[in-house]
Design a protein around this motif. Sequence first.
Motif, PDB file in Angstrom:
ATOM      1  N   THR A  14      37.285  23.536  20.065  1.00 48.93           N
ATOM      2  CA  THR A  14      36.422  22.359  19.858  1.00 48.93           C
ATOM      3  C   THR A  14      35.133  22.649  20.627  1.00 48.93           C
ATOM      4  OG1 THR A  14      38.367  20.954  19.759  1.00 48.93           O
ATOM      5  CG2 THR A  14      36.268  19.850  20.164  1.00 48.93           C
ATOM      6  N   PRO A  15      34.079  23.065  19.914  1.00 46.98           N
ATOM      7  CA  PRO A  15      32.933  23.643  20.634  1.00 46.98           C
ATOM      8  C   PRO A  15      32.000  22.598  21.225  1.00 46.98           C
ATOM      9  CG  PRO A  15      32.498  23.643  18.282  1.00 46.98           C
ATOM     10  CD  PRO A  15      33.865  23.010  18.461  1.00 46.98           C
ATOM     11  N   VAL A  16      31.268  23.012  22.268  1.00 49.69           N
ATOM     12  CA  VAL A  16      30.100  22.236  22.685  1.00 49.69           C
ATOM     13  C   VAL A  16      28.969  22.764  21.798  1.00 49.69           C
ATOM     14  CG1 VAL A  16      28.570  21.597  24.589  1.00 49.69           C
ATOM     15  CG2 VAL A  16      30.958  22.208  25.055  1.00 49.69           C
ATOM     16  N   MET A  17      28.386  21.901  20.987  1.00 47.17           N
ATOM     17  CA  MET A  17      27.357  22.358  20.037  1.00 47.17           C
ATOM     18  C   MET A  17      26.145  22.907  20.804  1.00 47.17           C
ATOM     19  SD  MET A  17      27.821  18.996  17.646  1.00 47.17           S
ATOM     20  CE  MET A  17      26.859  19.312  16.173  1.00 47.17           C
ATOM     21  N   ASP A  18      25.445  23.890  20.204  1.00 46.69           N
ATOM     22  CA  ASP A  18      24.280  24.497  20.883  1.00 46.69           C
ATOM     23  C   ASP A  18      23.219  23.454  21.222  1.00 46.69           C
ATOM     24  OD1 ASP A  18      25.374  26.944  20.812  1.00 46.69           O
ATOM     25  OD2 ASP A  18      24.264  27.647  19.037  1.00 46.69           O
ATOM     26  N   SER A  19      22.944  22.585  20.238  1.00 46.64           N
ATOM     27  CA  SER A  19      21.899  21.570  20.451  1.00 46.64           C
ATOM     28  C   SER A  19      22.299  20.639  21.601  1.00 46.64           C
ATOM     29  CB  SER A  19      21.682  20.765  19.172  1.00 46.64           C
ATOM     30  OG  SER A  19      22.923  20.329  18.669  1.00 46.64           O
ATOM     31  N   ILE A  20      23.590  20.400  21.726  1.00 45.30           N
ATOM     32  CA  ILE A  20      24.088  19.513  22.788  1.00 45.30           C
ATOM     33  C   ILE A  20      23.942  20.212  24.145  1.00 45.30           C
ATOM     34  CG2 ILE A  20      26.174  18.359  23.687  1.00 45.30           C
ATOM     35  CD1 ILE A  20      24.920  17.025  21.180  1.00 45.30           C
ATOM     36  N   GLN A  21      24.253  21.520  24.160  1.00 43.84           N
ATOM     37  CA  GLN A  21      24.116  22.268  25.408  1.00 43.84           C
ATOM     38  C   GLN A  21      22.656  22.267  25.880  1.00 43.84           C
ATOM     39  OE1 GLN A  21      25.975  26.042  24.653  1.00 43.84           O
ATOM     40  NE2 GLN A  21      27.747  25.453  25.880  1.00 43.84           N
ATOM     41  N   LYS A  22      21.752  22.465  24.915  1.00 43.70           N
ATOM     42  CA  LYS A  22      20.323  22.482  25.273  1.00 43.70           C
ATOM     43  C   LYS A  22      19.889  21.124  25.803  1.00 43.70           C
ATOM     44  CE  LYS A  22      18.704  26.153  22.289  1.00 43.70           C
ATOM     45  NZ  LYS A  22      18.949  26.331  20.855  1.00 43.70           N
ATOM     46  N   ALA A  23      20.305  20.081  25.103  1.00 47.83           N
ATOM     47  CA  ALA A  23      19.917  18.724  25.524  1.00 47.83           C
ATOM     48  C   ALA A  23      20.501  18.417  26.908  1.00 47.83           C
ATOM     49  CB  ALA A  23      20.396  17.703  24.501  1.00 47.83           C
ATOM     50  N   GLU A  24      21.720  18.870  27.129  1.00 48.62           N
ATOM     51  CA  GLU A  24      22.372  18.594  28.412  1.00 48.62           C
ATOM     52  C   GLU A  24      21.601  19.264  29.550  1.00 48.62           C
ATOM     53  OE1 GLU A  24      26.566  19.642  28.540  1.00 48.62           O
ATOM     54  OE2 GLU A  24      26.872  17.886  29.829  1.00 48.62           O
ATOM     55  N   GLN A  25      21.122  20.474  29.270  1.00 49.62           N
ATOM     56  CA  GLN A  25      20.337  21.187  30.283  1.00 49.62           C
ATOM     57  C   GLN A  25      19.054  20.405  30.588  1.00 49.62           C
ATOM     58  OE1 GLN A  25      21.883  23.885  31.756  1.00 49.62           O
ATOM     59  NE2 GLN A  25      20.301  23.293  33.222  1.00 49.62           N
ATOM     60  N   ILE A  26      18.423  19.879  29.546  1.00 48.62           N
ATOM     61  CA  ILE A  26      17.190  19.092  29.742  1.00 48.62           C
ATOM     62  C   ILE A  26      17.507  17.859  30.595  1.00 48.62           C
ATOM     63  CG2 ILE A  26      15.437  17.684  28.554  1.00 48.62           C
ATOM     64  CD1 ILE A  26      15.655  19.673  26.196  1.00 48.62           C
ATOM     65  N   VAL A  27      18.616  17.206  30.270  1.00 50.17           N
ATOM     66  CA  VAL A  27      19.015  16.005  31.021  1.00 50.17           C
ATOM     67  C   VAL A  27      19.207  16.367  32.498  1.00 50.17           C
ATOM     68  CG1 VAL A  27      20.877  14.313  31.342  1.00 50.17           C
ATOM     69  CG2 VAL A  27      20.063  14.820  29.044  1.00 50.17           C
ATOM     70  N   LEU A  28      19.892  17.483  32.738  1.00 49.84           N
ATOM     71  CA  LEU A  28      20.161  17.883  34.131  1.00 49.84           C
ATOM     72  C   LEU A  28      18.863  18.221  34.869  1.00 49.84           C
ATOM     73  CD1 LEU A  28      23.386  20.058  33.716  1.00 49.84           C
ATOM     74  CD2 LEU A  28      23.207  17.731  34.592  1.00 49.84           C
ATOM     75  N   ASN A  29      17.962  18.934  34.169  1.00 48.53           N
ATOM     76  CA  ASN A  29      16.695  19.321  34.811  1.00 48.53           C
ATOM     77  C   ASN A  29      15.813  18.118  35.115  1.00 48.53           C
ATOM     78  OD1 ASN A  29      17.486  21.933  34.594  1.00 48.53           O
ATOM     79  ND2 ASN A  29      16.226  22.403  32.800  1.00 48.53           N
ATOM     80  N   ASP A  30      15.840  17.146  34.183  1.00 48.90           N
ATOM     81  CA  ASP A  30      14.867  16.047  34.297  1.00 48.90           C
ATOM     82  C   ASP A  30      15.360  14.853  35.115  1.00 48.90           C
ATOM     83  OD1 ASP A  30      13.383  17.616  32.745  1.00 48.90           O
ATOM     84  OD2 ASP A  30      13.332  16.307  30.975  1.00 48.90           O
TER      85      ASP A  30
END
Length: 393
Positions: A43-59
């Motif tokens: 059950t994958p973590v979608m790429d777009s979700i991973q990218k968004a999550e990184q943005i959330v963490l950074n911001d």
Amino acid sequence: MFSNLPSPQQDPILSLSLAYRQDQRDKKIDLGIGVYRNSDGVTPVMDSIQKAEQIVLNDQETKAYVGMAGDEEFNAAALNLVLPDSGITERAISVQTPGASGGLRMLAELISFSSPGATIWLSNPSYVNHQPVMEAAGLKVKHYRYFEANSKQVDVNAMLDDLSKAGAKDVVLLHGCCHNPTGADLTHEAWKQVTLLAQKNGFLPFIDIAYQGFGDGLAQDAFGVQHMAANLPELLVTSSCSKNFGLYRERTGSAIVVADQKNHAMNARGKLLQMARSTYTMPPAHGASIVKTVLLDKELKSSWMTELEQMRLRLVSLRQQLCSELATKTNSEDFEFIKQHKGMFSVLGFSAEQMIRLREEFAVYGVNDGRINIAGLMEQDLTYVATAIAAVR
Ligand SMILES: Cc1ncc(COP(=O)(O)O)c(C=O)c1O
């Protein structure tokens, strides 16, 4: 205090997962629990979700409380996903809930508060948690006929016949798309017929849309929600980000109320927030921040839509392959219905005994009501699963 409590009842799907994990056989296939899996069985973590999550963490600058309605930008974006028509959203509100499960309970409580002891009609069969949630909120449950055992499709006439008995104080729960457990969906024509009946009899439709994007496509899957919202004064909707954003454990969903006028929708919102306050106070923030980041960014939204479409097409392809394997193994077209079903699930029409045989003789784990999760299939197992199904049919 606790000595009189009954022992807990086993959840049929969770105990199936446990039995699967404990099964020592080399070849075993899990078609039980309702999560999407890719061709590696993950059950994958979608790429777009991973990218968004990184943005959330950074911001992120703070983890201070958000508010009882959750993130308002998420609320607007989630509303827009099911109801893009701004004319309707003007008389609608959306609040963030802990998954669609939270939305189901909140909206059930809202019904109970507005009309104590009201009756809610559920499809027969329906998502295993619908009845417990509705009853826990104090609603009376009735069932309408839905799935026709021979054709494995919706029996629209029987459904309309039963719903003709639903009156102005009743609520009718419908699956927005990808019906759980059967996989049999309403056609556009059937949505229109149910809407006409709601106009005539005055019952309130309540749509649970947990798989938007897994059936015919993101926009197409919201047809029922949009048609009813445009043609009825009131509508309840709960939507889930568990499957289409792959955010299961982040508990991200919405409770939406469409009312005849904005101030009535705002009153419903006020009641929902009061109920949130007296239960969990506010929903978890992380999943909603990710969804908002995806939906408000053109590029991320477009990659998410591409990934979601790939998941949908995988399900369509698995259905086609399983059908053709079954046609070969049974020398019949008895399982063609699997191709017509939508989303992750299909009900095979097997008895509990047949499902137990699948499990005991072939280590193929489906739910005792006959439900299998198509997304649990891996390409290399299709022939094996078709052989097992053909053997117990
Ligand atoms: C029809 C239906 N509604 C609601 C839910 C609950 O979803 P969530 O994870 O958002 O609580 C599910 C989950 O399987 C479902 O199938």
